[in-house]
Design a protein around this motif. Structure first.
Motif, PDB file in Angstrom:
ATOM      1  N   ALA A   1       0.821  -1.219   0.000  1.00  0.00           N
ATOM      2  CA  ALA A   1       0.000   0.000   0.000  1.00  0.00           C
ATOM      3  C   ALA A   1       0.850   1.263   0.000  1.00  0.00           C
ATOM      4  CB  ALA A   1      -0.932   0.000   1.206  1.00  0.00           C
ATOM      5  N   TYR A   2       1.960   1.227   0.702  1.00  0.00           N
ATOM      6  CA  TYR A   2       2.834   2.398   0.800  1.00  0.00           C
ATOM      7  C   TYR A   2       4.224   1.986   0.339  1.00  0.00           C
ATOM      8  CZ  TYR A   2      -1.041   3.902   3.655  1.00  0.00           C
ATOM      9  OH  TYR A   2      -2.299   4.214   4.106  1.00  0.00           O
ATOM     10  N   LEU A   3       4.484   2.252  -0.888  1.00  0.00           N
ATOM     11  CA  LEU A   3       5.769   1.867  -1.440  1.00  0.00           C
ATOM     12  C   LEU A   3       6.751   2.978  -1.103  1.00  0.00           C
ATOM     13  CD1 LEU A   3       4.243   0.698  -4.811  1.00  0.00           C
ATOM     14  CD2 LEU A   3       4.615  -0.646  -2.771  1.00  0.00           C
ATOM     15  N   ARG A   4       7.441   3.481  -2.064  1.00  0.00           N
ATOM     16  CA  ARG A   4       8.269   4.664  -1.831  1.00  0.00           C
ATOM     17  C   ARG A   4       7.345   5.887  -1.854  1.00  0.00           C
ATOM     18  NH1 ARG A   4      13.747   3.585  -0.456  1.00  0.00           N
ATOM     19  NH2 ARG A   4      14.226   1.569  -1.378  1.00  0.00           N
ATOM     20  N   GLY A   5       7.923   7.022  -1.666  1.00  0.00           N
ATOM     21  CA  GLY A   5       7.109   8.228  -1.731  1.00  0.00           C
ATOM     22  C   GLY A   5       6.530   8.559  -0.377  1.00  0.00           C
ATOM     23  N   ALA A   6       7.232   9.416   0.367  1.00  0.00           N
ATOM     24  CA  ALA A   6       6.794   9.735   1.726  1.00  0.00           C
ATOM     25  C   ALA A   6       5.447  10.426   1.745  1.00  0.00           C
ATOM     26  CB  ALA A   6       7.841  10.612   2.414  1.00  0.00           C
ATOM     27  N   TRP A   7       5.072  11.059   0.647  1.00  0.00           N
ATOM     28  CA  TRP A   7       3.807  11.785   0.588  1.00  0.00           C
ATOM     29  C   TRP A   7       2.621  10.841   0.764  1.00  0.00           C
ATOM     30  CZ3 TRP A   7      -0.056  11.835  -3.377  1.00  0.00           C
ATOM     31  CH2 TRP A   7      -0.985  12.878  -3.254  1.00  0.00           C
ATOM     32  N   PHE A   8       2.770   9.594   0.317  1.00  0.00           N
ATOM     33  CA  PHE A   8       1.646   8.664   0.388  1.00  0.00           C
ATOM     34  C   PHE A   8       1.332   8.239   1.812  1.00  0.00           C
ATOM     35  CE2 PHE A   8       2.776   7.833  -4.090  1.00  0.00           C
ATOM     36  CZ  PHE A   8       1.533   8.061  -4.649  1.00  0.00           C
ATOM     37  N   GLN A   9       2.381   7.928   2.565  1.00  0.00           N
ATOM     38  CA  GLN A   9       2.112   7.374   3.888  1.00  0.00           C
ATOM     39  C   GLN A   9       1.796   8.493   4.879  1.00  0.00           C
ATOM     40  OE1 GLN A   9       5.593   5.102   4.800  1.00  0.00           O
ATOM     41  NE2 GLN A   9       6.771   6.867   5.479  1.00  0.00           N
ATOM     42  N   THR A  10       0.937   8.171   5.806  1.00  0.00           N
ATOM     43  CA  THR A  10       0.510   9.170   6.777  1.00  0.00           C
ATOM     44  C   THR A  10       1.663   9.610   7.667  1.00  0.00           C
ATOM     45  OG1 THR A  10      -1.696   8.219   6.771  1.00  0.00           O
ATOM     46  CG2 THR A  10      -1.126   9.590   8.652  1.00  0.00           C
ATOM     47  N   ALA A  11       2.427   8.650   8.154  1.00  0.00           N
ATOM     48  CA  ALA A  11       3.505   8.948   9.098  1.00  0.00           C
ATOM     49  C   ALA A  11       4.787   9.311   8.351  1.00  0.00           C
ATOM     50  CB  ALA A  11       3.743   7.738   9.984  1.00  0.00           C
ATOM     51  N   ILE A  12       5.759   9.807   9.124  1.00  0.00           N
ATOM     52  CA  ILE A  12       7.076  10.044   8.524  1.00  0.00           C
ATOM     53  C   ILE A  12       7.795   8.713   8.342  1.00  0.00           C
ATOM     54  CG2 ILE A  12       9.362  11.016   8.939  1.00  0.00           C
ATOM     55  CD1 ILE A  12       8.064  13.361  10.345  1.00  0.00           C
ATOM     56  N   SER A  13       7.805   7.935   9.405  1.00  0.00           N
ATOM     57  CA  SER A  13       8.580   6.697   9.383  1.00  0.00           C
ATOM     58  C   SER A  13       7.709   5.520   8.978  1.00  0.00           C
ATOM     59  CB  SER A  13       9.179   6.436  10.765  1.00  0.00           C
ATOM     60  OG  SER A  13       8.145   6.382  11.733  1.00  0.00           O
ATOM     61  N   ARG A  14       8.337   4.561   8.350  1.00  0.00           N
ATOM     62  CA  ARG A  14       7.645   3.306   8.066  1.00  0.00           C
ATOM     63  C   ARG A  14       7.674   2.448   9.323  1.00  0.00           C
ATOM     64  NH1 ARG A  14       7.401   1.962   2.706  1.00  0.00           N
ATOM     65  NH2 ARG A  14       7.459  -0.268   3.107  1.00  0.00           N
ATOM     66  N   PRO A  15       6.736   1.515   9.454  1.00  0.00           N
ATOM     67  CA  PRO A  15       6.884   0.538  10.536  1.00  0.00           C
ATOM     68  C   PRO A  15       8.209  -0.194  10.364  1.00  0.00           C
ATOM     69  CG  PRO A  15       4.700   0.389   9.548  1.00  0.00           C
ATOM     70  CD  PRO A  15       5.492   1.309   8.685  1.00  0.00           C
ATOM     71  N   ARG A  16       8.916  -0.392  11.460  1.00  0.00           N
ATOM     72  CA  ARG A  16      10.228  -1.035  11.362  1.00  0.00           C
ATOM     73  C   ARG A  16      10.141  -2.432  10.746  1.00  0.00           C
ATOM     74  NH1 ARG A  16      14.653   0.458  14.435  1.00  0.00           N
ATOM     75  NH2 ARG A  16      14.821   2.712  14.395  1.00  0.00           N
ATOM     76  N   LEU A  17       9.026  -3.099  10.987  1.00  0.00           N
ATOM     77  CA  LEU A  17       8.874  -4.437  10.407  1.00  0.00           C
ATOM     78  C   LEU A  17       8.950  -4.391   8.885  1.00  0.00           C
ATOM     79  CD1 LEU A  17       5.956  -5.973  12.503  1.00  0.00           C
ATOM     80  CD2 LEU A  17       8.315  -6.781  12.416  1.00  0.00           C
ATOM     81  N   PHE A  18       8.555  -3.257   8.326  1.00  0.00           N
ATOM     82  CA  PHE A  18       8.533  -3.141   6.872  1.00  0.00           C
ATOM     83  C   PHE A  18       9.591  -2.172   6.368  1.00  0.00           C
ATOM     84  CE2 PHE A  18       4.531  -5.056   7.857  1.00  0.00           C
ATOM     85  CZ  PHE A  18       4.387  -6.003   6.848  1.00  0.00           C
ATOM     86  N   ALA A  19      10.680  -2.081   7.130  1.00  0.00           N
ATOM     87  CA  ALA A  19      11.815  -1.295   6.643  1.00  0.00           C
ATOM     88  C   ALA A  19      12.381  -1.969   5.388  1.00  0.00           C
ATOM     89  CB  ALA A  19      12.885  -1.217   7.727  1.00  0.00           C
ATOM     90  N   PHE A  20      12.924  -1.167   4.510  1.00  0.00           N
ATOM     91  CA  PHE A  20      13.486  -1.727   3.285  1.00  0.00           C
ATOM     92  C   PHE A  20      14.718  -2.575   3.602  1.00  0.00           C
ATOM     93  CE2 PHE A  20      11.471   2.263   1.717  1.00  0.00           C
ATOM     94  CZ  PHE A  20      10.440   1.639   1.045  1.00  0.00           C
ATOM     95  N   GLU A  21      14.999  -3.512   2.729  1.00  0.00           N
ATOM     96  CA  GLU A  21      16.130  -4.415   2.940  1.00  0.00           C
ATOM     97  C   GLU A  21      17.424  -3.636   3.147  1.00  0.00           C
ATOM     98  OE1 GLU A  21      13.944  -4.599   0.473  1.00  0.00           O
ATOM     99  OE2 GLU A  21      13.621  -6.660  -0.211  1.00  0.00           O
TER     100      GLU A  21
END
Lengths: 391, 160
Positions: free
Chosen positions: A159-179
């Motif tokens: 649902a929230y790929l790249r692009g910080a504008w899409f996601q509500t929060a600043i940070s991604r959930p750590r579980l879904f941090a990029f490799e």
């Protein structure tokens, strides 16, 4: 046929020619103002006032490939982003996303991320081909994608790929941090993906089946022991339900398997099961995901297990304000053989709260506070301010 | 001869009467007369305007003719039907495209009659307009779709 010259035509003939020329100009001019076809209309996803009386429109089918380009970027100021890290400004990432309908049913998709947030100097800015896909859509039940894509592991990553504008929060959930940021889940692969709806009435079931190359897991790109890509042995199966009677609700599960080499000469089985229950509607964004990931090395009968979850709640107040809060936890159980995996995911809990303010359709300002507790290290607070924009 | 105050009272009364009428009649979904669809479920209509469904059953591309922000039809669509803010709506549509789905085609029109003209010119278009506008000259030629089998004005009609 020789048409002749003006001298042979006389005044009447000349007028006739002028009329023809005028008519031709009018036809060409009218042609230039032909109404847009559907693919042209698709350029206008950003609404604008429009008067059909002054702008004629007509039906049409997307006939020619039109490259649609979007860009997303963010600017950040971080306080204590990692324990002891100095306050600093940064350019988060620049995400360039383009699609083109290349033929009926076929779409080419390209996404390139210029990731600057971990880069100390501008001379080494990494450019990641995030996605490069040729998509073929037969109907709503069958869509085939080939190339580099995001795995359908969990909800957040799709649902929230790249692009910080899409996601509500600043940070991604750590579980879904990029490799490349030390994430524990394989979120990218190169291969083939098949997806679509499953005729299921009120359940609104969908499926995704993917196969591709193994990707690194939990190993930053600058790690001294880079993980290997062991081959095209990654398989992921995902299914989720979007009941039409409850718009915004999605319940899903995914199961990922592959072989990978965390260090040279060691090939282990790994798998990850995710489950999610998400509700995004009626101004609420309520995301809940759980992950259980295993790594197993047969010759040593050694096993390591990550188990974690996050829950994020956001609510839109009025048209601009969106406060949010998120809690995350991760536990690791590992045989001594895998004692090092706690270094892969050193955190054990994260509490995050913030507010998003949508300045307009394209610019969002976010302020976020967080509390992180790591294994064997003192906990600490962090803060961040972000301006994310789409253009 | 009416005094200015009488004129103002009459104008206000007329405005509120029209508003009551519009509120009572609700909103109508209009499509081109050649569109074979004559009835939509509420969930299908919501999926169309949410951008998750982008084609009609005959596989033609849906073109959403929307009313401009601030209009009663747009407010109804955002606040009551989809219950989403305009910013979130735009983010959601762009997010769908970002996820690899076919983008929704949207045109924003500045009046109901403009929306009707647009739909008349684009057979695969659909518009949500005030029911009180459905009888206007530019809208009369269009097909008013039933919602869950009910026409505007019938008891239980959902778009009001």
């Amino acid at each position: 046929m020789v048409i002749g010259t003006f001298g042979h035509l006389g005044i009447k003939g000349l007028r006739g020619r002028l009329r023809l020329a005028l008519l031709a100009i009018l036809v060409v001019s009218a042609r230039a103002q032909d109404p847009p076809d559907a693919s042209q209309l698709a350029q206008n996803t950003a609404p604008a006032d429009y008067d059909s009386a002054s702008t004629p429109t007509a039906p049409g089918q997307p006939a020619d490939p039109r490259f649609r380009l979007h860009a997303y970027a963010d600017l950040d100021f971080s306080h204590n982003q990692a324990a002891g890290e100095p306050n600093h400004f940064s350019v988060g990432e620049i995400d360039l996303f383009g699609t083109a309908a290349v033929a009926p049913g076929f779409t080419a998709l390209t996404e390139v991320a210029i990731d600057t947030d971990t880069t100390p100097t501008l001379t080494s800015v990494p450019v990641n081909v995030e996605r490069l896909l040729l998509q073929y859509s037969l109907n709503e039940y069958l869509k085939i994608e080939a190339g580099q894509f995001r795995t359908a592991v969990g909800y957040y990553s799709t649902a929230y790929l790249r692009g910080a504008w899409f996601q509500t929060a600043i940070s991604r959930p750590r579980l879904f941090a990029f490799e490349e940021d030390g994430g524990i889940l394989p979120l990218h692969t190169v291969g083939v993906s098949v997806s679509g709806e499953i005729p299921s009435g009120f359940l609104g079931l969908h499926y995704v089946v993917e196969t591709g190359n193994t990707r690194t897991w939990g190993t930053p790109v600058d790690s001294p022991t880079p993980a290997n890509i062991t081959g095209h042995d990654a398989v992921n199966v995902s299914t989720f339900a979007r009941p039409p009677s409850v718009p915004g609700l999605e319940l899903g599960v995914s199961d990922y398997h592959d072989l990978f080499s965390p260090i040279v000469g060691l090939t282990a089985n790994r798998s990850g099961v995710t489950m999610h229950a998400v509700y995004v509607a009626n101004r609420f964004e309520f995301l809940n995901e759980g992950v259980v990931a295993h790594i197993h090395y047969g010759p040593a009968s050694a096993t390591g297990t990550f188990a974690g979850f996050y829950s994020q709640l956001a609510y839109r107040i009025g048209s601009n304000w969106g406060p949010y809060a998120r809690v995350e936890r991760l536990t690791i159980h590992a045989d001594p053989f895998f004692s090092g995996i706690s270094y892969i995911a050193p955190w054990r809990s994260m509490y995050t709260a913030g507010v998003r303010y949508d300045w307009n359709d394209h610019v969002a300002v976010k302020l976020e506070l967080g509390h992180e507790a790591d294994w064997g290290a003192p906990h600490y607070y962090q803060a961040a301010l972000q301006v994310a924009f789409a253009y | 001869m009416q005094t200015p105050s009488q004129f103002r009272k009459l104008a206000l009364a007329g405005f509120f009467a029209a508003a009551r009428l519009a509120a009572g009649q609700g909103f109508s979904v209009v499509a081109h007369p050649s569109n074979p669809v004559s009835n939509l479920s509420v969930s299908a209509l919501r999926a169309m305007f949410s951008g998750t469904v982008t084609h009609w059953p005959n596989h033609s591309k849906i073109v959403l003719a929307q009313r401009s922000a601030g209009s009663p039809a747009n407010r109804f669509l955002m606040d009551r039907f989809l219950n989403i803010s305009w910013q979130d709506y735009k983010r959601s549509l762009e997010g769908l495209e970002f996820m690899g789905q076919e983008p929704a085609i949207i045109r924003v029109l500045n009046s109901d009659t403009a929306a009707c003209k647009f739909v008349f010119n684009v057979p695969s278009a659909v518009a949500l307009i005030e029911s009180s506008s459905a009888g206007a000259a530019d809208c009369r030629e269009l097909r008013v779709l039933k919602i869950d089998g009910l026409s505007p004005g019938q008891g239980g009609y959902r778009l009001r």
